[in-house]
Motif scaffolding. Structure first.
Motif, PDB file in Angstrom:
ATOM      1  N   GLY A  20       0.993  -1.247  -0.050  1.00 15.09           N
ATOM      2  CA  GLY A  20       0.035   0.043  -0.043  1.00 15.09           C
ATOM      3  C   GLY A  20       0.827   1.317  -0.100  1.00 15.09           C
ATOM      4  N   CYS A  21       2.236   1.201  -0.209  1.00 15.21           N
ATOM      5  CA  CYS A  21       3.008   2.382  -0.249  1.00 15.21           C
ATOM      6  C   CYS A  21       2.816   2.999  -1.742  1.00 15.21           C
ATOM      7  N   TYR A  22       2.895   4.260  -1.583  1.00 13.82           N
ATOM      8  CA  TYR A  22       3.026   4.918  -2.892  1.00 13.82           C
ATOM      9  C   TYR A  22       4.237   4.955  -3.568  1.00 13.82           C
ATOM     10  N   LEU A  23       4.344   4.878  -4.666  1.00 13.39           N
ATOM     11  CA  LEU A  23       5.831   4.844  -5.268  1.00 13.39           C
ATOM     12  C   LEU A  23       5.902   5.969  -6.163  1.00 13.39           C
ATOM     13  N   ILE A  24       7.271   6.581  -5.886  1.00 14.33           N
ATOM     14  CA  ILE A  24       7.427   8.001  -6.876  1.00 14.33           C
ATOM     15  C   ILE A  24       8.941   7.619  -7.142  1.00 14.33           C
ATOM     16  N   SER A  25       9.141   7.925  -8.871  1.00 15.15           N
ATOM     17  CA  SER A  25      10.256   7.800  -9.162  1.00 15.15           C
ATOM     18  C   SER A  25      10.938   8.973  -9.728  1.00 15.15           C
ATOM     19  N   ILE A  26      12.130   9.342  -9.392  1.00 11.16           N
ATOM     20  CA  ILE A  26      12.959  10.949  -9.736  1.00 11.16           C
ATOM     21  C   ILE A  26      14.089  10.479 -10.599  1.00 11.16           C
ATOM     22  N   ARG A  27      14.206  10.878 -11.863  1.00 15.18           N
ATOM     23  CA  ARG A  27      15.273  10.753 -12.736  1.00 15.18           C
ATOM     24  C   ARG A  27      16.337  11.633 -12.007  1.00 15.18           C
ATOM     25  N   MET A  28      17.667  11.238 -11.982  1.00 14.60           N
ATOM     26  CA  MET A  28      18.682  12.073 -11.650  1.00 14.60           C
ATOM     27  C   MET A  28      19.807  11.813 -12.384  1.00 14.60           C
ATOM     28  N   ASN A  29      20.783  12.756 -12.638  1.00 14.51           N
ATOM     29  CA  ASN A  29      22.064  12.643 -13.238  1.00 14.51           C
ATOM     30  C   ASN A  29      22.849  11.770 -12.720  1.00 14.51           C
ATOM     31  N   ALA A  30      24.056  11.081 -13.213  1.00 11.12           N
ATOM     32  CA  ALA A  30      24.918  10.423 -12.581  1.00 11.12           C
ATOM     33  C   ALA A  30      25.822  11.091 -11.422  1.00 11.12           C
ATOM     34  N   ALA A  31      25.817  12.583 -12.009  1.00  8.97           N
ATOM     35  CA  ALA A  31      26.583  13.516 -11.028  1.00  8.97           C
ATOM     36  C   ALA A  31      26.000  13.994  -9.812  1.00  8.97           C
ATOM     37  N   GLN A  32      24.671  13.377  -9.667  1.00  4.87           N
ATOM     38  CA  GLN A  32      23.875  13.896  -8.457  1.00  4.87           C
ATOM     39  C   GLN A  32      23.674  12.691  -7.374  1.00  4.87           C
ATOM     40  N   MET A  33      24.796  11.983  -7.403  1.00  2.47           N
ATOM     41  CA  MET A  33      24.519  10.769  -6.469  1.00  2.47           C
ATOM     42  C   MET A  33      24.539  11.076  -4.963  1.00  2.47           C
ATOM     43  N   LYS A  34      25.035  12.240  -4.981  1.00  2.00           N
ATOM     44  CA  LYS A  34      25.268  12.516  -3.023  1.00  2.00           C
ATOM     45  C   LYS A  34      24.413  13.911  -3.124  1.00  2.00           C
ATOM     46  N   ASP A  35      23.697  14.382  -4.023  1.00  2.00           N
ATOM     47  CA  ASP A  35      22.590  15.519  -3.713  1.00  2.00           C
ATOM     48  C   ASP A  35      21.322  14.986  -2.595  1.00  2.00           C
ATOM     49  N   SER A  36      21.257  15.787  -1.892  1.00  2.00           N
ATOM     50  CA  SER A  36      19.956  15.621  -1.220  1.00  2.00           C
ATOM     51  C   SER A  36      18.656  15.711  -1.950  1.00  2.00           C
ATOM     52  N   ILE A  37      17.970  14.611  -1.604  1.00  2.00           N
ATOM     53  CA  ILE A  37      16.543  14.347  -2.159  1.00  2.00           C
ATOM     54  C   ILE A  37      15.634  14.799  -1.145  1.00  2.00           C
ATOM     55  N   ILE A  38      14.897  15.830  -1.245  1.00  2.00           N
ATOM     56  CA  ILE A  38      13.882  16.430   0.027  1.00  2.00           C
ATOM     57  C   ILE A  38      12.679  15.958  -0.074  1.00  2.00           C
ATOM     58  N   ILE A  39      12.038  15.230   0.634  1.00  2.00           N
ATOM     59  CA  ILE A  39      10.636  14.737   0.327  1.00  2.00           C
ATOM     60  C   ILE A  39       9.857  15.569   1.653  1.00  2.00           C
ATOM     61  N   MET A  40       8.697  16.236   1.075  1.00  2.00           N
ATOM     62  CA  MET A  40       7.955  16.921   1.970  1.00  2.00           C
ATOM     63  C   MET A  40       6.502  16.520   1.908  1.00  2.00           C
TER      64      MET A  40
END
Length: 244
Positions: free
Chosen positions: A27-47
């Motif tokens: 029952g969990c909702y699924l969200i997919s975000i495309r990110m560039n390879a250079a963004q592997m340490k960028d914060s993904i902020i979920i609000m």
């Protein structure tokens, strides 16, 4: 019904509503975000939002996920792949000069051990179409690995097909290109044939192996590009080892 989720990655903000999302078996909702390879340490902020009010706020990074996998022996079969992915991300940061103070592979040992081979299958071009010429091909590194086929001349009335899909040419710098995206890392050694058919039924076939680009750039690219394609090659090897 008034709930939504905002996801922020760098300067991009995405908003999702439950009715537009799929759910898993729990029952969990699924969200997919495309990110560039250079963004592997960028914060993904979920609000979490409800009636315009902020609910829960959390953040995550691809690097944090990779650290979790690497620390768990039950996922040991994926450790080599994760290390190569992080090395690829770090080399992408350096090549694109993107926030290089903290690299995706900082503190990670191993990976990128094998050198790029000195030869591979070259491209082949069969048949011809008058007023249309194949110019060359390259790889594109963004949120997905893609191959671009470049053409000069007149594309009027021509159709471009590959893998059962039809593509629309894009004009750029006096040429046209066809971009075939979502190439999996394990498939970088597989030739892709692009078929061009003009209005009279004449056919031009271009078979291109993405590994050809990796080999060529490893031979004549800048130092940062050589490091990037070497990391991509080792990422390919690790992904292929898991897929076979």
């Amino acid at each position: 019904k008034d709930a939504s989720v905002k996801v922020t990655v760098s300067d991009k903000v995405y908003t999702y509503y439950p009715e537009d999302l799929t759910q898993d078996e729990d029952g969990c909702y699924l969200i997919s975000i495309r990110m560039n390879a250079a963004q592997m340490k960028d914060s993904i902020i979920i609000m979490g939002m409800n009636n315009g009010q902020i609910g829960s706020v959390s953040s995550y990074t691809v690097r944090e996920y990779c650290d979790t996998v690497l620390a768990d022996d039950s996922y040991s079969q994926y450790h080599a792949l994760v290390k190569e992915m992080l090395n690829y991300g770090a080399m992408a940061q350096i090549y694109f000069d993107y926030d290089t103070e903290y690299l995706a592979n900082d503190g990670i040992t191993g990976g990128a051990a094998k050198d790029v081979p000195g030869a591979t299958e070259d491209l082949t071009v069969s048949d011809q179409i008058s007023n249309l010429n194949f110019y060359g091909a390259s790889l594109v590194y963004r949120d997905r690995i893609a191959v671009r086929y470049y053409f000069t001349g007149d594309v009027t009335g021509c159709t471009f097909t590959a893998n059962g899909n039809t593509y629309t040419p894009v004009a750029k710098d006096g040429m046209y290109y066809i971009e075939i995206a979502d190439i999996l890392p394990q498939d970088l050694d597989q030739a892709i044939t692009l078929t061009v058919t003009d209005a009279d039924g004449n056919v031009l076939n271009v078979a291109y192996n993405p590994m050809n680009y990796i080999v060529r750039m490893n031979e004549k690219g800048s130092d940062t590009l050589k490091a990037l394609v070497k990391a991509l090659y080792n990422y390919h090897l690790a992904a292929k080892a898991l897929s076979t």
